[in-house]
Design a protein around this motif. Structure first.
Motif, PDB file in Angstrom:
ATOM      1  N   LEU A 195      45.981  39.720  49.904  1.00 53.59           N
ATOM      2  CA  LEU A 195      46.364  40.906  49.287  1.00 53.59           C
ATOM      3  C   LEU A 195      46.639  41.964  50.584  1.00 53.59           C
ATOM      4  O   LEU A 195      45.479  41.932  51.218  1.00 53.59           O
ATOM      5  CB  LEU A 195      45.446  41.396  48.229  1.00 53.59           C
ATOM      6  N   GLN A 196      47.343  42.858  50.723  1.00 57.70           N
ATOM      7  CA  GLN A 196      47.444  43.748  51.678  1.00 57.70           C
ATOM      8  C   GLN A 196      46.353  44.837  51.245  1.00 57.70           C
ATOM      9  O   GLN A 196      46.105  45.087  50.192  1.00 57.70           O
ATOM     10  CB  GLN A 196      48.584  44.652  51.693  1.00 57.70           C
ATOM     11  N   ARG A 197      45.697  45.488  52.024  1.00 56.42           N
ATOM     12  CA  ARG A 197      44.644  46.424  51.897  1.00 56.42           C
ATOM     13  C   ARG A 197      45.033  47.599  50.953  1.00 56.42           C
ATOM     14  O   ARG A 197      44.299  48.036  50.528  1.00 56.42           O
ATOM     15  CB  ARG A 197      44.047  46.940  53.206  1.00 56.42           C
ATOM     16  N   ASP A 198      46.388  47.744  50.893  1.00 56.18           N
ATOM     17  CA  ASP A 198      46.852  48.838  50.034  1.00 56.18           C
ATOM     18  C   ASP A 198      47.372  48.500  48.822  1.00 56.18           C
ATOM     19  O   ASP A 198      48.048  49.234  48.095  1.00 56.18           O
ATOM     20  CB  ASP A 198      47.854  49.836  50.887  1.00 56.18           C
ATOM     21  N   ALA A 199      47.136  47.262  48.547  1.00 52.83           N
ATOM     22  CA  ALA A 199      47.700  46.810  47.158  1.00 52.83           C
ATOM     23  C   ALA A 199      47.028  47.405  46.034  1.00 52.83           C
ATOM     24  O   ALA A 199      45.754  47.956  46.209  1.00 52.83           O
ATOM     25  CB  ALA A 199      47.521  45.275  47.087  1.00 52.83           C
ATOM     26  N   SER A 200      47.414  47.413  44.932  1.00 54.71           N
ATOM     27  CA  SER A 200      46.738  48.142  43.952  1.00 54.71           C
ATOM     28  C   SER A 200      45.795  47.205  43.123  1.00 54.71           C
ATOM     29  O   SER A 200      46.050  45.945  43.060  1.00 54.71           O
ATOM     30  CB  SER A 200      47.750  48.836  42.841  1.00 54.71           C
ATOM     31  N   VAL A 201      45.009  47.713  42.234  1.00 51.72           N
ATOM     32  CA  VAL A 201      44.213  46.902  41.335  1.00 51.72           C
ATOM     33  C   VAL A 201      45.196  45.948  40.679  1.00 51.72           C
ATOM     34  O   VAL A 201      44.604  44.778  40.334  1.00 51.72           O
ATOM     35  CB  VAL A 201      43.313  47.790  40.706  1.00 51.72           C
ATOM     36  N   HIS A 202      46.314  46.637  39.976  1.00 48.16           N
ATOM     37  CA  HIS A 202      46.768  46.024  39.208  1.00 48.16           C
ATOM     38  C   HIS A 202      47.685  44.711  39.799  1.00 48.16           C
ATOM     39  O   HIS A 202      47.534  43.784  39.442  1.00 48.16           O
ATOM     40  CB  HIS A 202      48.022  47.019  38.596  1.00 48.16           C
ATOM     41  N   GLU A 203      47.951  45.069  41.174  1.00 48.40           N
ATOM     42  CA  GLU A 203      48.559  43.834  41.859  1.00 48.40           C
ATOM     43  C   GLU A 203      47.519  42.755  42.226  1.00 48.40           C
ATOM     44  O   GLU A 203      47.808  41.639  41.964  1.00 48.40           O
ATOM     45  CB  GLU A 203      49.240  44.313  43.226  1.00 48.40           C
ATOM     46  N   ALA A 204      46.215  42.906  42.399  1.00 44.78           N
ATOM     47  CA  ALA A 204      45.187  42.148  42.514  1.00 44.78           C
ATOM     48  C   ALA A 204      44.860  41.394  41.264  1.00 44.78           C
ATOM     49  O   ALA A 204      44.831  40.179  41.322  1.00 44.78           O
ATOM     50  CB  ALA A 204      43.919  42.950  43.121  1.00 44.78           C
ATOM     51  N   ILE A 205      44.855  42.028  40.087  1.00 47.38           N
ATOM     52  CA  ILE A 205      44.652  41.304  38.933  1.00 47.38           C
ATOM     53  C   ILE A 205      45.990  40.400  38.728  1.00 47.38           C
ATOM     54  O   ILE A 205      45.713  39.283  38.334  1.00 47.38           O
ATOM     55  CB  ILE A 205      44.644  42.208  37.821  1.00 47.38           C
ATOM     56  N   ALA A 206      47.104  40.784  38.934  1.00 49.48           N
ATOM     57  CA  ALA A 206      48.271  40.085  38.664  1.00 49.48           C
ATOM     58  C   ALA A 206      48.228  38.675  39.697  1.00 49.48           C
ATOM     59  O   ALA A 206      48.555  37.629  39.186  1.00 49.48           O
ATOM     60  CB  ALA A 206      49.598  40.764  38.865  1.00 49.48           C
ATOM     61  N   THR A 244      37.075  40.138  44.476  1.00 49.15           N
ATOM     62  CA  THR A 244      36.886  38.977  43.537  1.00 49.15           C
ATOM     63  C   THR A 244      37.204  39.427  42.038  1.00 49.15           C
ATOM     64  O   THR A 244      37.158  40.767  41.800  1.00 49.15           O
ATOM     65  CB  THR A 244      35.424  38.699  43.675  1.00 49.15           C
ATOM     66  N   ILE A 245      37.436  38.427  41.175  1.00 52.23           N
ATOM     67  CA  ILE A 245      37.270  38.790  39.865  1.00 52.23           C
ATOM     68  C   ILE A 245      35.907  39.833  39.293  1.00 52.23           C
ATOM     69  O   ILE A 245      36.400  40.764  38.456  1.00 52.23           O
ATOM     70  CB  ILE A 245      37.327  37.478  38.995  1.00 52.23           C
ATOM     71  N   SER A 246      34.973  39.608  39.897  1.00 52.99           N
ATOM     72  CA  SER A 246      33.725  40.333  39.555  1.00 52.99           C
ATOM     73  C   SER A 246      33.869  41.794  40.086  1.00 52.99           C
ATOM     74  O   SER A 246      33.571  42.694  39.456  1.00 52.99           O
ATOM     75  CB  SER A 246      32.511  39.685  40.183  1.00 52.99           C
ATOM     76  N   ASP A 247      34.501  41.992  41.399  1.00 52.79           N
ATOM     77  CA  ASP A 247      34.673  43.322  41.712  1.00 52.79           C
ATOM     78  C   ASP A 247      35.766  44.248  40.753  1.00 52.79           C
ATOM     79  O   ASP A 247      35.325  45.246  40.429  1.00 52.79           O
ATOM     80  CB  ASP A 247      35.561  43.236  43.166  1.00 52.79           C
ATOM     81  N   ILE A 248      36.703  43.166  40.263  1.00 56.54           N
ATOM     82  CA  ILE A 248      37.646  43.655  39.133  1.00 56.54           C
ATOM     83  C   ILE A 248      36.937  44.106  37.784  1.00 56.54           C
ATOM     84  O   ILE A 248      37.310  45.251  37.368  1.00 56.54           O
ATOM     85  CB  ILE A 248      38.885  43.213  39.015  1.00 56.54           C
ATOM     86  N   ILE A 249      36.154  43.272  37.507  1.00 56.91           N
ATOM     87  CA  ILE A 249      35.357  43.483  36.351  1.00 56.91           C
ATOM     88  C   ILE A 249      34.729  44.874  36.255  1.00 56.91           C
ATOM     89  O   ILE A 249      34.524  45.681  35.535  1.00 56.91           O
ATOM     90  CB  ILE A 249      34.674  42.650  35.879  1.00 56.91           C
ATOM     91  N   VAL A 250      33.790  44.951  37.353  1.00 59.01           N
ATOM     92  CA  VAL A 250      32.920  46.175  37.653  1.00 59.01           C
ATOM     93  C   VAL A 250      33.929  47.440  38.025  1.00 59.01           C
ATOM     94  O   VAL A 250      33.592  48.545  37.234  1.00 59.01           O
ATOM     95  CB  VAL A 250      32.138  46.040  39.108  1.00 59.01           C
ATOM     96  N   HIS A 251      35.095  47.456  38.502  1.00 57.16           N
ATOM     97  CA  HIS A 251      35.871  48.582  38.537  1.00 57.16           C
ATOM     98  C   HIS A 251      36.396  48.929  37.194  1.00 57.16           C
ATOM     99  O   HIS A 251      36.388  50.101  36.972  1.00 57.16           O
ATOM    100  CB  HIS A 251      36.850  48.086  39.575  1.00 57.16           C
ATOM    101  N   TYR A 287      35.758  52.284  35.520  1.00 61.18           N
ATOM    102  CA  TYR A 287      36.687  53.398  35.343  1.00 61.18           C
ATOM    103  C   TYR A 287      36.581  53.456  33.831  1.00 61.18           C
ATOM    104  O   TYR A 287      36.939  54.815  33.502  1.00 61.18           O
ATOM    105  CB  TYR A 287      38.078  52.349  35.807  1.00 61.18           C
ATOM    106  N   ALA A 288      36.543  52.756  32.881  1.00 61.25           N
ATOM    107  CA  ALA A 288      36.363  53.121  31.462  1.00 61.25           C
ATOM    108  C   ALA A 288      35.283  54.197  31.341  1.00 61.25           C
ATOM    109  O   ALA A 288      35.358  55.277  30.762  1.00 61.25           O
ATOM    110  CB  ALA A 288      35.986  51.890  30.672  1.00 61.25           C
ATOM    111  N   ARG A 289      33.957  54.055  32.051  1.00 57.52           N
ATOM    112  CA  ARG A 289      32.917  54.843  31.672  1.00 57.52           C
ATOM    113  C   ARG A 289      33.572  56.347  32.348  1.00 57.52           C
ATOM    114  O   ARG A 289      33.189  57.334  31.863  1.00 57.52           O
ATOM    115  CB  ARG A 289      31.839  54.426  32.751  1.00 57.52           C
ATOM    116  N   PHE A 290      34.159  56.459  33.465  1.00 63.76           N
ATOM    117  CA  PHE A 290      34.710  57.616  33.848  1.00 63.76           C
ATOM    118  C   PHE A 290      35.686  58.457  33.132  1.00 63.76           C
ATOM    119  O   PHE A 290      35.504  59.550  32.686  1.00 63.76           O
ATOM    120  CB  PHE A 290      35.387  57.369  35.291  1.00 63.76           C
ATOM    121  N   LEU A 291      36.448  57.535  32.426  1.00 67.91           N
ATOM    122  CA  LEU A 291      37.357  58.125  31.434  1.00 67.91           C
ATOM    123  C   LEU A 291      36.756  58.755  29.998  1.00 67.91           C
ATOM    124  O   LEU A 291      37.119  59.720  29.789  1.00 67.91           O
ATOM    125  CB  LEU A 291      38.457  57.132  31.035  1.00 67.91           C
ATOM    126  N   LYS A 292      35.525  57.989  29.724  1.00 65.82           N
ATOM    127  CA  LYS A 292      34.993  58.516  28.768  1.00 65.82           C
ATOM    128  C   LYS A 292      34.040  59.544  28.833  1.00 65.82           C
ATOM    129  O   LYS A 292      33.928  60.533  28.006  1.00 65.82           O
ATOM    130  CB  LYS A 292      34.185  57.394  28.118  1.00 65.82           C
TER     131      LYS A 292
END
Length: 80
Positions: free
Chosen positions: A26-37, A61-68, A72-77
């Motif tokens: 992944l490029q360092r500026d890839a979005s989280v969505h791109e990493a997940i895809a 890692t997948i773990s990084d994405i889960i934590v993110h 993010y959900a906590r932030f929105l709430k």
């Protein structure tokens, strides 16, 4: 009666013998969505992250994405 697990032997002595040649990254500026895809489409648990010169700068890692996602959900709430 307790069954014995098979003994595993690692036949490699160096990281070079374990690594995947020409890894998908992944490029360092890839979005989280791109990493997940990338990781879900390719069934990866992790991917190296590279800079604009192609040098490795980290791993996502997948773990990084889960934590993110959780943070993010906590932030929105809470709006924090």
């Amino acid at each position: 009666m307790k069954s014995k697990l098979p003994h595993m032997t690692l036949a490699a002595d160096t990281a070079a013998e374990l690594m995947s040649p020409n890894p998908i990254s992944l490029q360092r500026d890839a979005s989280v969505h791109e990493a997940i895809a990338l990781m879900t489409d390719r069934n990866f648990d992790a991917a190296p992250v590279i800079d604009e010169r192609g040098r490795p700068v980290g791993v996502v890692t997948i773990s990084d994405i889960i934590v993110h996602d959780r943070e993010y959900a906590r932030f929105l709430k809470t709006g924090d």
